[in-house]
Design a protein around this motif. Structure first.
Motif, PDB file in Angstrom:
ATOM      1  N   VAL A  65       0.695  -1.138  -0.062  1.00 52.97           N
ATOM      2  CA  VAL A  65      -0.179   0.026  -0.112  1.00 52.97           C
ATOM      3  C   VAL A  65       0.915   1.215   0.052  1.00 52.97           C
ATOM      4  CG1 VAL A  65      -1.887   1.386   1.371  1.00 52.97           C
ATOM      5  CG2 VAL A  65      -1.921  -1.061   1.092  1.00 52.97           C
ATOM      6  N   ILE A  66       0.529   2.184  -0.892  1.00 46.11           N
ATOM      7  CA  ILE A  66       1.574   3.416  -1.003  1.00 46.11           C
ATOM      8  C   ILE A  66       0.910   4.549  -0.552  1.00 46.11           C
ATOM      9  CG2 ILE A  66       3.004   4.479  -2.649  1.00 46.11           C
ATOM     10  CD1 ILE A  66       3.747   1.696  -2.745  1.00 46.11           C
ATOM     11  N   THR A  67       1.436   5.119   0.492  1.00 46.62           N
ATOM     12  CA  THR A  67       0.773   6.277   1.177  1.00 46.62           C
ATOM     13  C   THR A  67       1.428   7.471   0.452  1.00 46.62           C
ATOM     14  OG1 THR A  67       1.731   6.417   3.077  1.00 46.62           O
ATOM     15  CG2 THR A  67       0.183   5.074   3.041  1.00 46.62           C
ATOM     16  N   GLU A  68       1.233   8.666   1.095  1.00 47.39           N
ATOM     17  CA  GLU A  68       2.019   9.905   0.514  1.00 47.39           C
ATOM     18  C   GLU A  68       3.467   9.847   0.959  1.00 47.39           C
ATOM     19  OE1 GLU A  68      -0.368  13.819   0.681  1.00 47.39           O
ATOM     20  OE2 GLU A  68      -1.026  13.050   2.381  1.00 47.39           O
ATOM     21  N   GLY A  69       3.781   9.123   2.023  1.00 51.82           N
ATOM     22  CA  GLY A  69       5.192   9.120   2.585  1.00 51.82           C
ATOM     23  C   GLY A  69       5.754   7.739   2.824  1.00 51.82           C
ATOM     24  N   GLN A  70       4.866   6.761   2.647  1.00 49.34           N
ATOM     25  CA  GLN A  70       5.445   5.498   2.960  1.00 49.34           C
ATOM     26  C   GLN A  70       5.049   4.208   1.823  1.00 49.34           C
ATOM     27  OE1 GLN A  70       3.423   5.038   7.020  1.00 49.34           O
ATOM     28  NE2 GLN A  70       5.615   5.059   7.747  1.00 49.34           N
ATOM     29  N   GLN A  71       5.773   3.337   1.931  1.00 53.31           N
ATOM     30  CA  GLN A  71       5.092   1.762   1.390  1.00 53.31           C
ATOM     31  C   GLN A  71       5.028   0.800   2.573  1.00 53.31           C
ATOM     32  OE1 GLN A  71       7.079  -0.412  -2.078  1.00 53.31           O
ATOM     33  NE2 GLN A  71       7.934  -1.605  -0.282  1.00 53.31           N
ATOM     34  N   ILE A  72       3.761   0.377   2.758  1.00 53.09           N
ATOM     35  CA  ILE A  72       3.456  -0.637   3.588  1.00 53.09           C
ATOM     36  C   ILE A  72       3.000  -1.881   3.149  1.00 53.09           C
ATOM     37  CG2 ILE A  72       1.860  -0.801   5.664  1.00 53.09           C
ATOM     38  CD1 ILE A  72       1.266   2.229   5.660  1.00 53.09           C
ATOM     39  N   GLN A  73       3.821  -2.738   3.654  1.00 52.38           N
ATOM     40  CA  GLN A  73       3.327  -4.226   3.059  1.00 52.38           C
ATOM     41  C   GLN A  73       2.438  -4.742   4.206  1.00 52.38           C
ATOM     42  OE1 GLN A  73       7.438  -6.055   3.113  1.00 52.38           O
ATOM     43  NE2 GLN A  73       8.062  -4.929   1.115  1.00 52.38           N
ATOM     44  N   GLU A  87      10.080   7.141  -0.697  1.00 46.74           N
ATOM     45  CA  GLU A  87      11.237   7.486  -1.644  1.00 46.74           C
ATOM     46  C   GLU A  87      11.989   6.273  -2.056  1.00 46.74           C
ATOM     47  OE1 GLU A  87      15.303  10.453  -1.440  1.00 46.74           O
ATOM     48  OE2 GLU A  87      13.876  10.381  -0.036  1.00 46.74           O
ATOM     49  N   ASP A  88      12.205   5.388  -1.135  1.00 50.51           N
ATOM     50  CA  ASP A  88      12.842   4.017  -1.184  1.00 50.51           C
ATOM     51  C   ASP A  88      12.058   3.051  -2.197  1.00 50.51           C
ATOM     52  OD1 ASP A  88      15.273   5.204  -0.175  1.00 50.51           O
ATOM     53  OD2 ASP A  88      14.460   4.225   1.955  1.00 50.51           O
ATOM     54  N   SER A  89      10.743   3.084  -2.275  1.00 53.52           N
ATOM     55  CA  SER A  89       9.829   2.242  -2.900  1.00 53.52           C
ATOM     56  C   SER A  89      10.206   2.035  -4.340  1.00 53.52           C
ATOM     57  CB  SER A  89       8.821   2.554  -2.675  1.00 53.52           C
ATOM     58  OG  SER A  89       7.710   1.773  -3.273  1.00 53.52           O
ATOM     59  N   MET A  90      10.330   0.820  -4.701  1.00 50.05           N
ATOM     60  CA  MET A  90      10.216   0.388  -6.368  1.00 50.05           C
ATOM     61  C   MET A  90       8.860   0.687  -6.881  1.00 50.05           C
ATOM     62  SD  MET A  90      12.899  -2.899  -6.428  1.00 50.05           S
ATOM     63  CE  MET A  90      13.025  -2.900  -8.395  1.00 50.05           C
ATOM     64  N   CYS A  91       7.886   0.081  -6.143  1.00 47.08           N
ATOM     65  CA  CYS A  91       6.498   0.113  -6.562  1.00 47.08           C
ATOM     66  C   CYS A  91       5.798   1.520  -6.890  1.00 47.08           C
ATOM     67  CB  CYS A  91       5.572  -0.622  -5.980  1.00 47.08           C
ATOM     68  SG  CYS A  91       5.989  -2.345  -6.085  1.00 47.08           S
ATOM     69  N   ALA A  92       6.394   2.644  -5.737  1.00 48.81           N
ATOM     70  CA  ALA A  92       5.771   3.837  -6.095  1.00 48.81           C
ATOM     71  C   ALA A  92       6.436   4.604  -7.123  1.00 48.81           C
ATOM     72  CB  ALA A  92       6.597   4.554  -4.689  1.00 48.81           C
ATOM     73  N   GLN A  93       7.656   4.149  -7.972  1.00 47.39           N
ATOM     74  CA  GLN A  93       7.909   4.819  -9.042  1.00 47.39           C
ATOM     75  C   GLN A  93       6.931   4.463 -10.175  1.00 47.39           C
ATOM     76  OE1 GLN A  93      10.598   6.522  -8.708  1.00 47.39           O
ATOM     77  NE2 GLN A  93      10.673   6.193  -6.510  1.00 47.39           N
ATOM     78  N   VAL A  94       6.088   3.509 -10.084  1.00 52.13           N
ATOM     79  CA  VAL A  94       5.684   2.885 -11.287  1.00 52.13           C
ATOM     80  C   VAL A  94       4.074   2.530 -11.162  1.00 52.13           C
ATOM     81  CG1 VAL A  94       7.635   1.891 -12.422  1.00 52.13           C
ATOM     82  CG2 VAL A  94       6.362   0.618 -11.068  1.00 52.13           C
ATOM     83  N   PHE A  95       3.480   2.676  -9.838  1.00 49.95           N
ATOM     84  CA  PHE A  95       2.183   2.035  -9.869  1.00 49.95           C
ATOM     85  C   PHE A  95       1.241   3.127 -10.122  1.00 49.95           C
ATOM     86  CE2 PHE A  95       2.148   4.850  -6.359  1.00 49.95           C
ATOM     87  CZ  PHE A  95       0.969   4.918  -5.778  1.00 49.95           C
TER      88      PHE A  95
END
Length: 411
Positions: A65-73, A87-95
């Protein structure tokens, strides 16, 4: 122009955060993972991520789950579920575009080559595939992601099935969303019922005091020797008294209706003893000339509410009796593994099948010739009591004519 673009992006993220919160996917505190509504839902998500990894023949799979500031598994297979910065999330770059991403070797892809999940700072991901979790309304919740430490060349059919599994994840999260909505609606209904009870109590109290005073003066006037029986004044007083007593009864019915259906206080009691009390409140005794008969049974329920239910049902049978034969009311109970069915059957006028559902609605009276007085809240109150006990109320025809009201009380 840049300012407008920035505002649009921030507005979109704000809207998405609102959506995540409605789905229960935004944690209450930073760094915490949200909780699914129950163990079965969490197990279902775990099964889906495991199936996704097996399908693509890779060791790892997660639901992000991608929030404004986090990636939560919120589910993971092969790794422990964790939280990292967006910022560190790979999925946040493309989802967000809503399209599937497949990378055979992330270290060779400029989008991910410097990512800490690829460089070894956090992990050494090589194969990476991500399917956005997009709802029917267009809200992108996050992603279903599979990955490996080795480069992999998946088949097109594997990716197609991964997209099917992602849709299953979305449907599970939609179910959570609906559950949260129902819970909110139930909580609001309970608050509303409590407020209704408080309001009805205050109004009933405030109205009963002047009404009681009016009826008291009417009684004094009726006993006044200066007012002769049969005079116009005596007739007016009689009408005032009748209207006042009907209003008083309606106030009591409204108060009873507003009170029932709340928190239950279950206890064991005798149906026969409670029926005798309810009948006594109506000036009736069991057996003999009253025509009221009751089989004994042990019930586990809210005693006060079941007494109100029995009193209302017996009162209805008395009010809607037939003029063609003597009244007979039979009260019985049948207990099974899942609960108890309490039935009140009479040989009165009966209720036509087309009118039975309407008769259970608040303030509805059938307005038939010869019917006794009432507020139209008796059956509605009984229905609320049944629902509060996890059951239901049904109206049917008594064999030979009349009405049978059956109330199911869940164990």
């Amino acid at each position: 122009m840049n300012g407008a673009v920035t505002y649009s992006h921030e507005a979109a993220e704000s809207d998405r955060t609102t959506g995540l919160r409605e789905y229960g996917l935004v944690p209450a505190e930073a760094g915490e993972a949200p909780s699914l509504p129950d163990a079965e839902a969490a197990k279902a998500l775990d099964n889906l991520v495991q199936l996704a990894a097996r399908l693509c023949a890779v060791p790892y799979s997660v639901v992000n789950v991608i929030t404004e500031g986090q990636q939560i598994q919120i589910a993971a297979f092969g790794v422990d579920a964790r939280v990292c910065s967006r910022e560190d999330s790979m999925c946040a770059q493309v989802f967000l575009p809503g399209t599937t991403t497949v990378v055979q070797d992330a270290s060779q892809d400029p989008r991910f080559a410097g990512n800490p999940f690829v460089t070894g700072e956090i992990a050494k991901v090589r194969f990476y595939a991500s399917v956005p979790l997009q709802t029917a309304s267009g809200l992108v919740l996050g992603s279903l992601c599979v990955f490996s430490d080795n480069a992999v060349s998946p088949q097109a059919e594997q990716i197609a099935m991964l997209e099917v599994l992602a849709q299953q994840v979305v449907e599970l999260l939609e179910l959570q969303h609906r559950t949260l909505q129902l819970n909110d609606a139930l909580a609001e209904l309970r608050r509303s019922n409590t407020a209704l009870g408080d309001f009805a109590g205050r109004v009933s109290h405030d109205l009963r005091i002047p009404l009681t005073t009016i009826l008291g003066y009417v009684e004094l006037a009726e006993d006044d020797p200066d007012i002769s029986q049969g005079s116009a004044a005596a007739e007016y007083l009689s009408r005032i008294a009748g209207s006042g007593r009907r209003m008083q009864a309606t106030l009591e019915d409204v108060l009873d209706y507003s009170k029932v259906g709340g928190q239950l206080s279950r206890e064991r009691f005798s149906l026969l003893a409670l029926t005798a009390e309810a009948a006594g409140d109506l000036g009736q005794a069991l057996g003999g000339a009253s025509g009221i008969h009751c089989d004994d049974a042990e019930l586990v329920a809210d005693r006060a509410q079941i007494r109100t239910l029995l009193q209302n049902l017996i009162a209805n049978s008395l009010n809607y009796r037939s003029t063609e034969h003597a009244l007979h009311i039979s009260i019985s109970a049948v207990t099974g593994e899942t609960g108890t069915a309490v039935s009140v059957a009479d040989n009165g006028k009966g209720i036509e099948a087309a009118d039975r559902q309407r008769a259970m609605e608040p303030l509805v009276r059938l307005q038939r010739a010869g019917d006794g007085p009432g507020s139209g809240l008796g059956l509605a109150t009984c229905r609320r009591i049944a629902k509060a006990h996890g059951g239901e109320l049904r109206i049917s025809e008594t064999p030979g004519g009349g009405t049978t009201v059956s109330v199911w009380i869940a164990a």
